[in-house]
Design a protein around this motif. Structure first.
Motif, PDB file in Angstrom:
ATOM      1  N   THR A  53       0.277  -0.962   0.560  1.00  0.00           N
ATOM      2  CA  THR A  53      -0.079  -0.169   0.267  1.00  0.00           C
ATOM      3  C   THR A  53       1.277   1.293  -0.235  1.00  0.00           C
ATOM      4  N   TRP A  54       1.925   0.834   0.778  1.00  0.00           N
ATOM      5  CA  TRP A  54       2.453   2.468   0.732  1.00  0.00           C
ATOM      6  C   TRP A  54       3.321   2.608  -0.428  1.00  0.00           C
ATOM      7  N   VAL A  55       3.387   1.797  -1.611  1.00  0.00           N
ATOM      8  CA  VAL A  55       4.148   1.596  -2.771  1.00  0.00           C
ATOM      9  C   VAL A  55       3.390   1.963  -3.869  1.00  0.00           C
ATOM     10  N   ALA A  56       2.047   1.968  -2.938  1.00  0.00           N
ATOM     11  CA  ALA A  56       0.797   2.232  -4.269  1.00  0.00           C
ATOM     12  C   ALA A  56       1.193   3.949  -3.876  1.00  0.00           C
ATOM     13  N   ASN A  57       0.544   3.983  -2.981  1.00  0.00           N
ATOM     14  CA  ASN A  57       0.596   5.475  -2.400  1.00  0.00           C
ATOM     15  C   ASN A  57       2.087   5.843  -3.170  1.00  0.00           C
ATOM     16  N   ARG A  58       2.493   5.969  -3.439  1.00  0.00           N
ATOM     17  CA  ARG A  58       3.875   6.447  -3.395  1.00  0.00           C
ATOM     18  C   ARG A  58       4.239   7.048  -5.086  1.00  0.00           C
ATOM     19  N   VAL A  59       3.107   6.298  -5.997  1.00  0.00           N
ATOM     20  CA  VAL A  59       3.411   5.777  -7.480  1.00  0.00           C
ATOM     21  C   VAL A  59       2.283   6.271  -7.900  1.00  0.00           C
ATOM     22  N   GLY A  60       1.257   7.102  -6.719  1.00  0.00           N
ATOM     23  CA  GLY A  60      -0.136   7.570  -7.415  1.00  0.00           C
ATOM     24  C   GLY A  60      -0.828   6.582  -7.743  1.00  0.00           C
ATOM     25  N   VAL A  61      -1.542   5.533  -6.849  1.00  0.00           N
ATOM     26  CA  VAL A  61      -2.727   4.865  -6.629  1.00  0.00           C
ATOM     27  C   VAL A  61      -3.044   4.365  -5.360  1.00  0.00           C
ATOM     28  N   GLY A  62      -4.078   4.090  -5.417  1.00  0.00           N
ATOM     29  CA  GLY A  62      -4.939   4.798  -3.846  1.00  0.00           C
ATOM     30  C   GLY A  62      -4.574   2.888  -3.125  1.00  0.00           C
ATOM     31  N   ARG A  63      -4.224   1.940  -3.649  1.00  0.00           N
ATOM     32  CA  ARG A  63      -4.413   0.940  -2.993  1.00  0.00           C
ATOM     33  C   ARG A  63      -3.846  -0.326  -3.948  1.00  0.00           C
ATOM     34  N   GLY A  64      -3.354  -0.978  -2.608  1.00  0.00           N
ATOM     35  CA  GLY A  64      -2.095  -1.503  -3.210  1.00  0.00           C
ATOM     36  C   GLY A  64      -2.619  -2.965  -3.905  1.00  0.00           C
ATOM     37  N   ASP A  66      -5.031  -2.917  -5.681  1.00  0.00           N
ATOM     38  CA  ASP A  66      -4.767  -1.544  -7.554  1.00  0.00           C
ATOM     39  C   ASP A  66      -3.493  -2.156  -8.112  1.00  0.00           C
ATOM     40  N   LEU A  67      -2.730  -1.594  -7.523  1.00  0.00           N
ATOM     41  CA  LEU A  67      -1.705  -1.679  -7.284  1.00  0.00           C
ATOM     42  C   LEU A  67      -1.004  -3.477  -8.442  1.00  0.00           C
ATOM     43  N   VAL A  68      -1.098  -3.490  -7.405  1.00  0.00           N
ATOM     44  CA  VAL A  68      -1.349  -5.642  -7.632  1.00  0.00           C
ATOM     45  C   VAL A  68      -2.333  -5.730  -9.488  1.00  0.00           C
ATOM     46  N   LEU A  69      -3.450  -5.274  -9.393  1.00  0.00           N
ATOM     47  CA  LEU A  69      -4.202  -5.346 -10.327  1.00  0.00           C
ATOM     48  C   LEU A  69      -3.632  -4.945 -11.966  1.00  0.00           C
ATOM     49  N   TYR A  70      -2.845  -3.553 -12.371  1.00  0.00           N
ATOM     50  CA  TYR A  70      -2.410  -2.769 -13.145  1.00  0.00           C
ATOM     51  C   TYR A  70      -1.698  -4.299 -13.320  1.00  0.00           C
ATOM     52  N   GLY A  71      -0.297  -4.542 -12.225  1.00  0.00           N
ATOM     53  CA  GLY A  71       0.907  -4.573 -12.547  1.00  0.00           C
ATOM     54  C   GLY A  71       0.223  -6.217 -13.408  1.00  0.00           C
ATOM     55  N   LEU A  72      -1.449  -6.907 -12.874  1.00  0.00           N
ATOM     56  CA  LEU A  72      -1.021  -7.839 -13.315  1.00  0.00           C
ATOM     57  C   LEU A  72      -1.391  -7.912 -14.912  1.00  0.00           C
ATOM     58  N   VAL A  73      -1.793  -6.854 -15.581  1.00  0.00           N
ATOM     59  CA  VAL A  73      -2.899  -6.528 -16.654  1.00  0.00           C
ATOM     60  C   VAL A  73      -1.246  -6.758 -17.593  1.00  0.00           C
ATOM     61  N   VAL A  74       0.332  -6.224 -17.288  1.00  0.00           N
ATOM     62  CA  VAL A  74       0.952  -5.662 -17.493  1.00  0.00           C
ATOM     63  C   VAL A  74       1.519  -7.247 -18.285  1.00  0.00           C
ATOM     64  N   VAL A  75       1.502  -7.571 -16.746  1.00  0.00           N
ATOM     65  CA  VAL A  75       2.147  -8.828 -17.589  1.00  0.00           C
ATOM     66  C   VAL A  75       1.196  -9.982 -17.911  1.00  0.00           C
ATOM     67  N   PHE A  76      -0.013 -10.506 -18.404  1.00  0.00           N
ATOM     68  CA  PHE A  76      -1.313 -10.370 -18.716  1.00  0.00           C
ATOM     69  C   PHE A  76      -0.626 -10.215 -20.024  1.00  0.00           C
ATOM     70  N   LEU A  77      -0.363  -9.102 -20.406  1.00  0.00           N
ATOM     71  CA  LEU A  77       0.514  -8.965 -21.804  1.00  0.00           C
ATOM     72  C   LEU A  77       1.413  -9.690 -22.365  1.00  0.00           C
ATOM     73  N   PHE A  78       2.696  -9.197 -21.577  1.00  0.00           N
ATOM     74  CA  PHE A  78       3.969  -9.844 -21.781  1.00  0.00           C
ATOM     75  C   PHE A  78       3.483 -11.710 -22.284  1.00  0.00           C
ATOM     76  N   VAL A  79       2.803 -12.044 -21.319  1.00  0.00           N
ATOM     77  CA  VAL A  79       2.613 -13.462 -21.552  1.00  0.00           C
ATOM     78  C   VAL A  79       1.467 -14.254 -22.204  1.00  0.00           C
ATOM     79  N   SER A  80       0.282 -12.809 -23.074  1.00  0.00           N
ATOM     80  CA  SER A  80      -0.369 -13.248 -24.104  1.00  0.00           C
ATOM     81  C   SER A  80       0.850 -13.458 -24.891  1.00  0.00           C
ATOM     82  N   ILE A  81       1.698 -12.256 -25.706  1.00  0.00           N
ATOM     83  CA  ILE A  81       2.705 -11.928 -26.689  1.00  0.00           C
ATOM     84  C   ILE A  81       4.408 -13.133 -26.615  1.00  0.00           C
TER      85      ILE A  81
END
Length: 116
Positions: A53-64, A66-81
């Motif tokens: 949660t602290w890292v999420a707040n530092r990069v501009g995301v409200g909750r930890g 949400d940060l995990v979800l955003y990261g998973l979207v990017v990882v899913f993109l890499f895996v799909s490719i």
């Protein structure tokens, strides 16, 4: 604001990965380092959720989460490719193998049914 830059960098990285046609040793090393970094981050987030949660707040995301979800979207993109590139590579290998077999034994026929 920082999260937007990080997500755009991840998407750009996925596009560059998609445009690469071959895998080099450097690429494999980067993948392994990224996997280790991901495993370390996952372990820290499990052992200390408040850190996430602290890292999420530092990069501009409200909750930890949400940060995990955003990261998973990017990882899913890499895996799909990666899966798409692997399937393309296997299809090319099958075509080459089929052509080689057809040229080496032109009298053989596929099992389409009885000969007339």
């Amino acid at each position: 604001m920082i999260i937007k830059l990080l997500l755009l960098a991840g998407i750009l990285g996925a596009v560059v990965t998609a445009l690469r046609s071959s895998t080099s040793m450097t690429y494999l090393a980067v993948r392994r380092v990224a996997l280790l970094a991901f495993a370390g981050a996952a372990a820290v987030s499990v052992l200390s959720p408040s850190t996430l949660t602290w890292v999420a707040n530092r990069v501009g995301v409200g909750r930890g989460t949400d940060l995990v979800l955003y990261g998973l979207v990017v990882v899913f993109l890499f895996v799909s490719i990666g899966v798409y590139q692997r399937i393309q590579h296997l299809e090319e290998r099958i075509v080459r193998l089929t052509r080689t077999l057809a040229l080496n034994d032109p009298d053989s026929r596929e099992a389409d049914g009885p000969e007339e």
